[in-house]
Design a protein around this motif. Structure first.
Motif, PDB file in Angstrom:
ATOM      1  N   ASP A  85      -0.967  -4.662  -9.626  1.00  0.00           N
ATOM      2  CA  ASP A  85      -1.975  -3.844 -10.313  1.00  0.00           C
ATOM      3  C   ASP A  85      -1.870  -2.376  -9.907  1.00  0.00           C
ATOM      4  O   ASP A  85      -2.205  -1.479 -10.684  1.00  0.00           O
ATOM      5  CB  ASP A  85      -3.387  -4.347 -10.000  1.00  0.00           C
ATOM      6  N   THR A  86      -1.420  -2.144  -8.684  1.00  0.00           N
ATOM      7  CA  THR A  86      -1.241  -0.767  -8.211  1.00  0.00           C
ATOM      8  C   THR A  86      -0.284   0.004  -9.113  1.00  0.00           C
ATOM      9  O   THR A  86      -0.440   1.212  -9.313  1.00  0.00           O
ATOM     10  CB  THR A  86      -0.714  -0.782  -6.766  1.00  0.00           C
TER      11      THR A  86
ATOM     12  N   PHE B   5       0.812  -1.218   0.000  1.00  0.00           N
ATOM     13  CA  PHE B   5       0.000   0.000   0.000  1.00  0.00           C
ATOM     14  C   PHE B   5       0.847   1.270   0.000  1.00  0.00           C
ATOM     15  O   PHE B   5       0.806   2.081  -0.934  1.00  0.00           O
ATOM     16  CB  PHE B   5      -0.946  -0.034   1.198  1.00  0.00           C
TER      17      PHE B   5
ATOM     18  N   ASN C  41       2.181   3.441  -3.439  1.00  0.00           N
ATOM     19  CA  ASN C  41       1.858   4.868  -3.555  1.00  0.00           C
ATOM     20  C   ASN C  41       3.119   5.710  -3.630  1.00  0.00           C
ATOM     21  O   ASN C  41       3.172   6.702  -4.363  1.00  0.00           O
ATOM     22  CB  ASN C  41       0.989   5.310  -2.372  1.00  0.00           C
TER      23      ASN C  41
ATOM     24  N   ASN D 255       0.544  -6.116  -4.548  1.00  0.00           N
ATOM     25  CA  ASN D 255      -0.338  -6.094  -5.718  1.00  0.00           C
ATOM     26  C   ASN D 255       0.274  -5.250  -6.821  1.00  0.00           C
ATOM     27  O   ASN D 255       0.316  -4.025  -6.736  1.00  0.00           O
ATOM     28  CB  ASN D 255      -1.703  -5.524  -5.312  1.00  0.00           C
TER      29      ASN D 255
ATOM     30  N   TRP E  82      -9.652  -2.860  -9.778  1.00  0.00           N
ATOM     31  CA  TRP E  82      -8.554  -3.084  -8.836  1.00  0.00           C
ATOM     32  C   TRP E  82      -9.058  -3.846  -7.620  1.00  0.00           C
ATOM     33  O   TRP E  82      -8.414  -4.783  -7.131  1.00  0.00           O
ATOM     34  CB  TRP E  82      -7.939  -1.753  -8.414  1.00  0.00           C
TER      35      TRP E  82
ATOM     36  N   TYR F 200     -12.271   4.434  -4.206  1.00  0.00           N
ATOM     37  CA  TYR F 200     -12.764   3.060  -4.137  1.00  0.00           C
ATOM     38  C   TYR F 200     -14.040   2.870  -4.952  1.00  0.00           C
ATOM     39  O   TYR F 200     -14.262   1.799  -5.530  1.00  0.00           O
ATOM     40  CB  TYR F 200     -12.963   2.640  -2.682  1.00  0.00           C
TER      41      TYR F 200
ATOM     42  N   ASN G  50     -12.844   2.517  -8.768  1.00  0.00           N
ATOM     43  CA  ASN G  50     -11.807   1.559  -9.159  1.00  0.00           C
ATOM     44  C   ASN G  50     -12.208   0.129  -8.811  1.00  0.00           C
ATOM     45  O   ASN G  50     -11.476  -0.597  -8.118  1.00  0.00           O
ATOM     46  CB  ASN G  50     -10.471   1.931  -8.507  1.00  0.00           C
TER      47      ASN G  50
ATOM     48  N   TYR H 208      -5.510   2.360  -3.043  1.00  0.00           N
ATOM     49  CA  TYR H 208      -4.718   1.135  -3.171  1.00  0.00           C
ATOM     50  C   TYR H 208      -4.463   0.421  -1.843  1.00  0.00           C
ATOM     51  O   TYR H 208      -3.591  -0.443  -1.770  1.00  0.00           O
ATOM     52  CB  TYR H 208      -3.368   1.411  -3.842  1.00  0.00           C
ATOM     53  N   GLN H 209      -5.212   0.723  -0.792  1.00  0.00           N
ATOM     54  CA  GLN H 209      -4.987   0.032   0.479  1.00  0.00           C
ATOM     55  C   GLN H 209      -5.716  -1.308   0.475  1.00  0.00           C
ATOM     56  O   GLN H 209      -6.895  -1.397   0.135  1.00  0.00           O
ATOM     57  CB  GLN H 209      -5.471   0.881   1.661  1.00  0.00           C
TER      58      GLN H 209
END
Length: 352
Positions: A40-41, A10, A14, A38, A333, A327, A330, A192-193
């Motif tokens: 994908d981030t 996370f 970022n 991940n 994701w 959120y 997205n 992205y958390q």
């Protein structure tokens, strides 16, 4: 070039996105890709020549040594850690292995690399270790926030493992002269958390019509730091921080868990109302508190402001609004990270 460990998580993910939006300096990302890692981030960086991913463990000293020798980074930023208190209670062994043994192996690999650098590069090299306010223990309601001189009093397997890693970093500086910096941050939130943490869990459960589980009475207090502000602070400490020093990074946003959940519900009531017209607050349920749950964390970040001129840009209100909207926007994701294994863990942790 800089080397980042744990850059698919996370905060690390970022940070990489934030770094490359501000700088053309290249990044090597070493990540083990455990359940919370991940890629994908970082999908937006595919084909970007400034970025390279390497899958691997910070406990693999030989791999770290090869990466350091090959790429000759001017700095290493260590985000790699097991970081969820609930999981540390269920299985502390992984936390000891990654956060303590892994940090030891990382320090040794960096020490041998640093010792061989030419004098001018040796002087400029930095190792920045990212840690947590949880190493300081818990606070009473009227007790002043944690400063960098607070004694360490960790209360969970997670915070104890992070405290141990901090002590190792300090010892490698004082014993071997390794040019280290340490930051201890408050609770991060933002895009992205991984949705085991409170804020994304509540957002996703709310819109799915599920219960919103809150431990105990919900009056545990945390200081909330928007992740982009944290990234900005890390860049500031890396470039301006004094070797050997520790800097607390906080958001100046103390909130109870219950207040955080109610704030999310209020935003969702406005942005994405329930079909029946009722408030998402009606989905709140109180569940048995977790063992040893710390009552309050609060960070005093005056040193970082006084010495390096850093303050967070986001209030909790602006940051949580950006987070909820992210959120909602997205879903792809989210679907990729909320696997069957994740659903099984939520069932085990919070019940039906």
């Amino acid at each position: 070039m800089i080397l980042v460990t744990g850059g698919a998580g996370f905060i690390g993910g970022n940070f990489i996105l934030d770094w490359l939006s501000h700088s053309n300096e290249s990044i090597i990302n070493l990540d083990k890709l455990t359940y919370a890692g991940n890629l994908d981030t970082l999908k937006a960086l595919e084909g970007d020549l400034r970025y390279r991913f390497v899958q691997g463990d910070i406990g693999d000293r030989a791999l770290l040594g090869r990466l350091l020798t090959e790429y000759q980074p001017r700095a290493l930023i260590n985000f790699a850690a097991e970081s969820h208190v609930d999981r540390s209670i269920q299985g502390p062994g992984e936390f000891i292995q990654t956060n303590v043994v892994g940090t030891f192996n990382l320090l040794e690999a960096v020490r041998f690399y640093w010792n061989e650098l030419p004098a001018n590069e040796k002087e400029q090299f930095r190792l920045l270790h990212i840690s947590t306010d949880e190493v300081y223990g818990t606070l009473e309601a009227a007790t002043p926030p944690f400063t960098e001189t607070n004694a360490y009093e960790p209360n969970s397997p997670y915070s104890a493992s992070k405290a141990a890693s901090d002590h190792l970093v300090r010892a490698w500086h004082h014993t071997y002269g390794l040019p280290v910096l340490t930051t201890n941050c408050s609770n991060n939130y933002g895009p992205y958390q991984f949705p085991e943490k409170l804020i994304p869990l509540v957002i996703l459960n709310a819109i799915a019509g599920k219960k919103l589980p809150i431990y105990g009475d919900g009056k545990q207090i945390r200081d909330w730091l928007f992740v982009n502000d944290h990234c900005d602070a890390i860049r500031c400490v890396l470039e301006e921080g004094v070797v050997g020093e520790t800097y607390n990074v906080g958001g100046w946003n103390e909130k109870t868990n219950l207040d955080v959940v109610r704030s999310i519900c209020a935003l969702l009531d406005e942005i994405k109302p329930r079909v029946d017209g009722k408030s998402y607050c009606e989905q709140i349920v109180f569940i048995t508190d977790r063992p040893g749950h710390d009552r309050r964390y609060a960070i005093n970040a005056h040193k970082l402001e006084r010495d390096l001129g850093w303050r967070p840009k986001e209030t909790f209100e602006t940051g949580i609004s950006k987070t909820v909207n992210w959120y909602l926007e997205n879903s792809a994701w989210i679907q990729n990270v909320t696997s069957g294994a994740y659903r099984d863990w939520v069932q085990q942790q919070y019940g039906a």
